[in-house]
Every structure is written in structure tokens, then in C-alpha cells.
Design a protein around this motif. Structure first.
Motif, PDB file in Angstrom:
ATOM      1  N   ASP A 439       6.449 -48.204 -33.020  1.00  0.00           N
ATOM      2  CA  ASP A 439       7.386 -49.267 -32.637  1.00  0.00           C
ATOM      3  C   ASP A 439       7.944 -49.025 -31.239  1.00  0.00           C
ATOM      4  O   ASP A 439       9.087 -49.371 -30.935  1.00  0.00           O
ATOM      5  CB  ASP A 439       8.538 -49.347 -33.645  1.00  0.00           C
ATOM      6  N   SER A 441       7.658 -50.429 -28.514  1.00  0.00           N
ATOM      7  CA  SER A 441       8.102 -51.587 -27.741  1.00  0.00           C
ATOM      8  C   SER A 441       9.600 -51.831 -27.892  1.00  0.00           C
ATOM      9  O   SER A 441      10.195 -52.535 -27.071  1.00  0.00           O
ATOM     10  CB  SER A 441       7.334 -52.843 -28.154  1.00  0.00           C
ATOM     11  N   LEU A 444      11.927 -51.459 -24.902  1.00  0.00           N
ATOM     12  CA  LEU A 444      12.077 -52.516 -23.900  1.00  0.00           C
ATOM     13  C   LEU A 444      13.440 -53.177 -23.972  1.00  0.00           C
ATOM     14  O   LEU A 444      13.903 -53.789 -22.999  1.00  0.00           O
ATOM     15  CB  LEU A 444      10.990 -53.572 -24.074  1.00  0.00           C
ATOM     16  N   ALA A 537       9.293 -58.577 -31.283  1.00  0.00           N
ATOM     17  CA  ALA A 537       8.950 -59.633 -30.334  1.00  0.00           C
ATOM     18  C   ALA A 537      10.004 -60.730 -30.350  1.00  0.00           C
ATOM     19  O   ALA A 537      10.379 -61.270 -29.292  1.00  0.00           O
ATOM     20  CB  ALA A 537       7.572 -60.209 -30.665  1.00  0.00           C
TER      21      ALA A 537
END
Length: 548
Positions: A439, A441, A444, A537
């Protein structure tokens, strides 16, 4: 790691801002006149006042570790040779806080493989288990042995070794304090090797003890060179003169804090250069946050991705951008030198900052609160459940709003309401109780939130940060707001001999810490991902939509 000159002056600190340099100069003169550096090197426990003296008297052996840790070198080399002769060349480290952060940066800087488990995420632990167990040695690293995460990892791996027909005792190496419950357990179980660390060194100052050297050395790092680097820096760092880099760094941070810059933004400015200190900010983060964040004061470290990342060049008056490497990217302070020397530099400087702030840099009075809250939830499974019902749901994201968020509308509006609660000169802390590999991401979110809000934003993997910035969150300046991200598990792992799974423990840690933060009057918003990839996302999209 590139070879470094033996001169301790390879360790250097540069102040690139004239106004900050002027403020630091006055403090530097004070520190020199009071002989703070030489007194620290002599382990003078009176430096932080009578209230801190008892604790300081048993926490200052780190100043001589470049000498006292020498006997470890041969022991580590011998064990590594034995293991490799048996075909065991994969090192997995189970440790938290100082027991994992130092060996991780040593291994990363040296470019040697070390699998670090400082997580309760079942997916990340399962991935570590999926490696070749016949080539694996587990290093269980804990001062007390009572660290719940580390004990869970030990239990899980011991069972996995046994299930694979491997003698678990021969594949487990322990690093702990003399006389600890873990030392007693290791003897009873007949574990392969027990390394006893200096008990007069606190966890976050333990980089050059067995806690830092054993896992990294077994993985292949040149720990003798690391001690050589620290030894080369020691004379300079203990000198009572204005050229002392540690006093210069402490004076700069102290002067900045006095002027309202209560945050320290850290980044590497020499990425790609041979010898770059990889991940050094994560180690320094724990040292600074746990040492200074108490009694309503302290320095909040903000580790950012690169010199042009949001929060560094545009740090503002509330933060001091510090470069690990050349003075670049808007940095006002820079530190340079080899890893062993920089460990000692930052330890000296942080201890001296404690004196300037009037606090004890060797205790962590607020860390235990989140642990107690998590234990309370684990003891009452009905209370824990799956957490409180969500305020609302936006696709794969369940929104658990509390103080500071209404829960009305979609995710973007909830985030907007939540971020509006950041006080003046405050900060946003993102806390991701997820798998920091699969995980990744999630990280970000730090830069995206900082870019959108213009507010200093930190990011921490849970429960790793509980042993680091967790102290500052409760004990430091009370101007943070906290965004927790939790996630559903595709698979969970039983903890042998315990009435809970890793997934249950992970949720208890998130909810427990959130409860403690609310008790401190801080806004907390938890976003639970029913689908991790899709949910992350969606959160990033919602953050980007805040610009509209």
C-alpha cells in the motif's frame, strides 16, 4: 557506503540563513561557556536539571559506544559466517522504534538486504513469511521483550519454522537488555544467540549498540566502519568551542524554536550521490520527536520526499528546513558527513536541544497511553468489534468522523471540513495502518495534502509511528489534526498463544491511539478502506478535488 576521511571534521553543520545564524550565535556562546559538550561527553546527568537527573544518569552511555561496542564486531562476523555456512543468508528483523529504525537506515545506506518487520499488518507479515524460510534467520530485537508487535512476530515465525520442519531455536537470534524477560525466554527456549545491549542507553539513542549493529551486520553491513566513523567524530563533538557541529546544530534548532519554528523539515539533498544516507530522516524523526515532544513543547520532525517537495522550500516561518547533505532546495541548515558520525552528531545535538527547551530528552511520558488504550480494547473484544459504525460511506471508503469533521456530504467535503480545523501554525498528521510495501501509494497523501493546504504535513505508518512521533502528538505542541487510514484484510494471521489476530491488534492500535488523541482535544478522522487500492485512489482524488 563510500570510504570517508578519518578526520572527525568530516562531520559538518552549515547555517545558511543570516537571521537564524545570528540567533544561533548567542545560544552557541552560551553552550560553549557552560562547557555543555564536554560535560555531555563526560556523562554529566545534571545538564537537564534536577527533575531529569535520575533518568539521565542511566541513559548516557551512548556517548562512548564507538568504543564499548567494539567487542560486538567479532561476534557478529562469527555468527554471520556460521549462518552462511548453513545456507542461511536472509535476515528478517522483528523490532520497533530504535530497534528497527537504526538497522534499517544502516542496511539501506550500505545497500544490503534486510527485511524489517515493524508492523502489525497481516499482509506485510505474511509476505515476509512467504520468503524462503530455509534461508532465514529472525532477529528479535526489544529492550524488554514486552513489545507486543515484536512478541507477535516471534510467535508467528517460531510456528512457521516448526511447521516447515526447521528447528526454530536455531533460527532465532535475540537482542535485548541484560536480565529482561526476553533474555530469560531466550535462555529457556535455547535460541541461537543472545546479544545483550548496554542497558544505560535508551532505544532512540541505540543506533551504535547491539540493537543497530547486530541486524545490519548479519545482513552484511560493515559495522566496524560505522564505529570508526563515530570515533572519528567524537573528539570534535565533545569539544567546547564554536566549531563544534553538534552545538551549532542544537543552537540553530533552539533559536528557530524560540522564534516560533517548532517544526523541523528533513530531506536528503544528495540523492544519487555515493554514500548517501538512505532513510536517515526516518531515524532522526524518532530521535527528535520522542526526545523533545513533551510538556507542551518540542520540535516536530517533518520528513519529506525531496528538496522540492511541498513543505520544504516553502516551509514558512513555522518550520526550519534542514538538508541531510548539501545546503540546497531552500534549506536554512545542512548537515554532512558519514553515517556513523551523523548518528552521533544528531544524538549530541538533540540532547543539547533538550537542555535549551528545558525538558528531559531521555524519557517518553506519553508513549504508554496509546499502548494502554490498545490493550484495553484487546481485553474487551465486544468493545473493539470492527470499530464504530461509519458516519457515511463514499464508495470503497467508510468515513468515521469525530471532532473536527461533520460526516456530512461526500469524502471531499468531509476532508474540507476536517482540514478547516487546523489551528494557526498547526500541522496535519497522516497515519496509515496499512502495508507499507503493498500500500505504498498511501505515502502520496503527505505531499498532496501539503500541496493543497499549505500546512506542514507528516506521514507515518502505523503502528511504527507510535514508537516515534506518537510521543510528540500527545506531549508536544497541541496544534495537530490526525487523519487515520485503516483497511480491510484479504487475509489475517493468528498470533500463536494469544487470543487475537494481527488484524485485530492493528485495529486496536488505531482505535486506541485515536481515543487518546481525542482525550487531548485533537480532531481525528478515520477513513477505513473496504478495498485498499480503490480506496487509496479515492482518497487521493478527493484531496486533489479540494483545490476546486
Amino acid at each position: 557506503m563510500a570510504d570517508d576521511m578519518g578526520d572527525g571534521r568530516a562531520i559538518r553543520v552549515v547555517i545558511g540563513d543570516a537571521e537564524l545564524g545570528s540567533g544561533a550565535a548567542a545560544l552557541l556562546d552560551e553552550l560553549v561557556n557552560e562547557k555543555v559538550a564536554s560535560r555531555l561527553a563526560a556523562q554529566d546527568a545534571t545538564l537537564w536539571g534536577p527533575d531529569a537527573e535520575a533518568e539521565a544518569s542511566i541513559r548516557l552511555s551512548w556517548t562512548t559506544l564507538y568504543t564499548t561496542s567494539r567487542p560486538l564486531i567479532g561476534q557478529i562476523e562469527n555468527l554471520r559466517a556460521e549462518l552462511r555456512a548453513e545456507g542461511v543468508d536472509r535476515v528478517v528483523l522483528a523490532g520497533m522504534g530504535g530497534s528497527s529504525l537504526a538497522p534499517e537506515v544502516i542496511a539501506a545506506t550500505e545497500g544490503v538486504p534486510l527485511t524489517v518487520l515493524d508492523t502489525t499488518d497481516p499482509g506485510q507479515v505474511a509476505d515476509a513469511l512467504a520468503g524462503d524460510l530455509r534461508r532465514t534467520v529472525l532477529v528479535v530485537s526489544s529492550k524488554s521483550g514486552g513489545t507486543v508487535e515484536t512478541d507477535s512476530h516471534r510467535r508467528i515465525f517460531a510456528k512457521a519454522f516448526a511447521d516447515a520442519g526447521i528447528d526454530a531455536a536455531r533460527r532465532i537470534v535475540v537482542v535485548t537488555d541484560p536480565g529482561s524477560p526476553l533474555a530469560e525466554l531466550a535462555e529457556a527456549e535455547g535460541y541461537r544467540k543472545v546479544f545483550l545491549a548496554d542497558p544505560h542507553v535508551g532505544g532512540r539513542y541505540s543506533a551504535l549498540t547491539a540493537f543497530g549493529l547486530v541486524p545490519a551486520g548479519l545482513a552484511g553491513a560493515d559495522v566496524a566502519r560505522l564505529l570508526d566513523q563515530a570515533a572519528a567524530a567524537a573528539d570534535v563533538l565533545s569539544a567546547d568551542d564554536a566549531d563544534n557541529p553538534a552545538l551549532t546544530l542544537a543552537a540553530a534548532l533552539g533559536a528557530a524554536h524560540a522564534a516560533g519554528a517548532e517544526k523541523v523539515v528533513l530531506t536528503n539533498t544528495d540523492a544519487g550521490v555515493p554514500g548517501t544516507l538512505t532513510g536517515f530522516g526516518d531515524w532522526a524523526e524518532q530521535l527528535i520527536a520522542e526526545s523533545t515532544g513533551k510538556q507542551g513543547t518540542g520540535l516536530l520532525p517533518v520528513v519529506v520526499e525531496k528538496p522540492d517537495a511541498p513543505g520544504f522550500a516553502d516551509a514558512g516561518s513555522g518550520a526550519t528546513p534542514v538538508a541531510i547533505g548539501p545546503l540546497a532546495g531552500g534549506a536554512t541548515v545542512a548537515t554532512g558527513g558519514p553515517l556513523g558520525g551523523q548518528f552521533l552528531l544528531w544524538e549530541y545535538a538533540t540532547a543539547v536541544v533538550g537542555r535549551l527547551l528545558g525538558i528531559n530528552p531521555f524519557d517518553q511520558p506519553d508513549v504508554e497511553a496509546a499502548k494502554r488504550a490498545a490493550r484495553s480494547l484487546l481485553d474487551d473484544p465486544d468493545q473493539l468489534g470492527s470499530g464504530s459504525p461509519p458516519s457515511t460511506v463514499d464508495g470503497p471508503v467508510e468515513i468515521h468522523a469525530s471532532a473536527g469533521a461533520t460526516g456530512d456530504g461526500g469524502l471531499t467535503e468531509v476532508l474540507r471540513d476536517f482540514l478547516d480545523t487546523v489551528p494557526e501554525r498547526g500541522y496535519v498528521a497522516v497515519q496509515a495502518y496499512l502495508d507499507r510495501l503493498d500500500d505504498a501509494s498511501a505515502a502520496l497523501l503527505r505531499s498532496e495534502l501539503a500541496r493543497v493546504t499549505g500546512v506542514q504535513t507528516t506521514f507515518g505508518w502505523g503502528p511504527r509511528f507510535l514508537h516515534s512521533t506518537g510521543q510528540y502528538h500527545k506531549g508536544g505542541h497541541q496544534n495537530g489534526i490526525f487523519l487515520q487510514v485503516t483497511g480491510a484484510h484479504e487475509r489475517d494471521l493468528e498470533v500463536p498463544g494469544r487470543p487475537y489476530t494481527l488484524g485485530t491488534l492493528q485495529l486496536a492500535q488505531a482505535l486506541g491511539d485515536g481515543d487518546v488523541l481525542r482525550e487531548h482535544g485533537r480532531p481525528v478522522l478515520r477513513l477505513h478502506l473496504t478495498d485498499r487500492a480503490a480506496g487509496l485512489a479515492e482518497i487521493i482524488r478527493a484531496v486533489q478535488d479540494l483545490r476546486v
